[in-house]
Design an enzyme around this catalytic site. Structure first.
Site, PDB file in Angstrom:
ATOM      1  N   LYS A 274       0.851  -1.209   0.000  1.00 27.50           N
ATOM      2  CA  LYS A 274       0.000   0.000   0.000  1.00 27.50           C
ATOM      3  C   LYS A 274       0.878   1.247   0.000  1.00 27.50           C
ATOM      4  CE  LYS A 274      -3.889   1.952   2.675  1.00 27.50           C
ATOM      5  NZ  LYS A 274      -4.700   1.791   3.920  1.00 27.50           N
TER       6      LYS A 274
ATOM      7  N   SER B 203      -9.672   2.124   3.125  1.00 30.12           N
ATOM      8  CA  SER B 203      -8.862   2.876   2.203  1.00 30.12           C
ATOM      9  C   SER B 203      -7.939   2.005   1.352  1.00 30.12           C
ATOM     10  CB  SER B 203      -8.007   3.883   2.973  1.00 30.12           C
ATOM     11  OG  SER B 203      -7.098   3.193   3.835  1.00 30.12           O
TER      12      SER B 203
ATOM     13  N   SER C  21      -9.489  -0.468   7.237  1.00 22.44           N
ATOM     14  CA  SER C  21      -9.026  -0.416   5.845  1.00 22.44           C
ATOM     15  C   SER C  21      -8.304  -1.652   5.314  1.00 22.44           C
ATOM     16  CB  SER C  21      -8.135   0.798   5.636  1.00 22.44           C
ATOM     17  OG  SER C  21      -8.915   1.956   5.676  1.00 22.44           O
TER      18      SER C  21
END
Ligand code: GLN
Length: 523
Positions: free
Chosen positions: A82, A157, A181
């Site tokens: 990420k 997210s 997330s």
């Protein structure tokens, strides 16, 4: 392997194939890069693909293996990261314009441990700006699409990591979970996600959203893969003052213990407040079936009440913006990324440092980030501090006490992970409150620092999209979520006759050519 046919092996299977000399890391890494080239124009899971670096690291891994000197059990298995974790020499944007062009001079500890474990890094995955959101629509670089239905969100997210794994662009990935997330994108993409105990995985080099809540963890297609990856990234780190100075529990062992599906004697608490109103019928139906399967497998199921969980969302949306507003003050146009120098004609004098900061933050931050900075500075301002931030901290303690009481009655707690399946892109993006509600069930764990796993529970009848079940355990009992998670996974896989992702539609099955939204493979 042809570029359009995905390599569907789990990371554990790839590691076994490498160990048996059946394949090479270069071959595996190239197959995933090819897959990215074919499908990512549609999915948009990646912000940055580092083909050169990944292949170089894969070749180095193959050399180590030939010399009999591998770094660890996952040496040579590629991973996606990420874009909120600092990667030396590789851009790190946090999905924000304000960090455009920033190339970190150092690796986050999680990234350093991936490298020390020999895992080639495929690239950086898309995310809501500074990890604020539940749909990845708040990324400044455009949304990620859910591989199950390209018109839908992949959760957030960390939608990029989840979509990359669900679309077989990466065998597994790293995500971060501040309010859900990792787990919520897992639920809506039919993948597995783990939020480790707070302090169990280093936050050094993880760009802070809310440092008392943030935790990095694995995003995978199997519970075993999550445990393998967690063991690579986890454990004490002197560079993070909140890192727990204790060894990790034995996670892979816990998965092996759970894999036979036997749950005899395990006490499972169904949290009364995390279900019912506000949850989609199909999500609840799949959740209830999972509970039934666990009961049949010998678990003792009890209903537990956590009365303060109904205030968790409100509490989180005071504490998170408060911490975020302070953390994001560092993006001052001087140190990182973007710098916008305003036109001096307006004032007739050269712009001051404040003018540059104002113009940069105005241009560099998106609406959701600005909204939370305003909320947070308000909650922290003198006069309101006690009424909002101080009060929220007290409720946070009450949520933790609810967990403590519940864990006296049950070894693990279970609930649906997200209240609904993946919604349509655009549906909630202009309605912050509707967006925030997606984290109803995941937020309590972050407020208290306890670990949780989300795995697929099946497809909802209404829309045929994946739903998730989450399993929570007391702090530092991450092994418990793995044991019960592995047991439930094996019960469900038996029930379905295969993994849930095997039921996914054409994009995932045969390459993007079959997708209705195909605009041709990217060059
Ligand atoms: N969706 C939640 C939020 O917007 C959680 C984000 C996260 O876990 N990073 O804050």
């Amino acid at each position: 392997m042809s570029p359009t046919s995905a390599d569907k092996r789990t990371a554990a299977e790839l590691a076994a194939a490498l160990g048996a000399g059946e394949t090479s890391s270069v071959e595996i890494t190239r197959a995933h890069l090819d897959r990215i080239a074919v499908v990512d124009g549609e999915v948009h899971a990646f912000l940055e693909v580092d083909a050169e670096g990944a292949l170089r690291d894969a070749a180095a891994s193959d050399e180590r293996r030939a010399a009999g000197a591998t770094y660890g059990p996952l040496d040579g298995v590629p991973v996606a990261v990420k874009d909120v974790l600092a990667t030396r020499g590789l851009p790190t944007t946090c999905g924000s314009r304000i960090l455009e062009g920033w190339v970190p001079p150092y690796d986050a500890t999680v990234v350093a441990r991936l490298r020390a474990g020999g895992l080639p890094i495929l690239g950086k995955t898309n995310m809501d700006e500074f990890a604020m959101g539940s749909s990845t629509e708040h990324s400044a670089y455009g949304p990620t699409h859910n591989p199950w239905d390209l018109d839908r969100i992949p959760g957030g997210s960390g939608g990029g990591s989840a979509a990359a794994v669900a679309a077989y662009e990466a065998p597994f990935a790293i995500g971060t979970d501040t309010g859900g997330s990792i787990r919520q994108p897992g639920a809506v993409t039919g993948t597995v996600g783990v939020k480790p105990t707070y302090g169990g995985v280093s936050r050094y080099g993880l760009v802070s959203l809310a440092n008392s809540l943030d935790q990095a963890g694995p995003v995978t297609r199997s519970v075993l893969d999550a445990a393998l990856l967690h063991e690579v990234i986890g454990g004490h780190d002197p560079l993070d003052s909140t890192s727990i100075a204790q060894p990790l529990p034995a996670l892979v062992d816990a998965v092996r213990r759970g894999a036979d599906g036997d749950l005899t004697g395990v006490r499972i608490g169904v949290v009364k407040e995390l279900g019912g109103e506000g949850y989609q019928a199909g999500v609840l139906a799949r959740f209830e079936e999972s509970v039934e399967l666990m009961t049949k497998a010998g678990a003792e199921v009890v209903e537990v009440s956590c009365p303060h969980f109904v205030h968790a969302l409100a509490t989180y949306y005071l504490i998170l913006p408060a911490e975020a507003s302070s953390n994001l003050a560092r993006f001052d146009a001087m140190r990182y990324g973007l710098r916008v120098t305003p036109d001096d004609s307006e004032k007739g004098v050269p712009p001051s440092a404040e003018d540059v900061m104002r113009a940069t933050r105005e241009a560099g931050f998106g609406d959701e980030v600005k909204r939370r900075i305003i909320l947070g500075t308000y909650a922290l301002s003198s006069g309101y501090y006690d009424a909002y931030y101080g009060q929220a901290q007290k409720v946070r303690t009450l949520v933790t006490r609810d967990f403590e009481a519940a864990f006296e009655q049950a070894d693990v707690l279970v609930s649906p992970t997200a209240p609904t399946t993946a919604f349509t892109i655009g549906e909630k993006v202009d309605d912050p409150l509707a967006m925030y509600l997606n984290d109803l069930a995941t937020i309590p764990a972050n407020l208290s620092g306890v670990p949780g796993i989300s795995g697929p529970s099946g497809l909802a009848d209404e829309d045929g999209l994946p739903a998730g079940v989450q399993i929570l355990a007391p702090a530092m009992a991450d092994d418990r979520v793995y044991r019960v998670g592995a047991a439930l996974e094996s019960l469900l896989v038996q029930e379905w006759g295969g993994r849930l992702l095997d039921q996914a539609p054409p994009l995932v099955e045969e390459g993007v050519q079959r997708s209705s939204r195909n605009q041709g493979a990217p060059s």
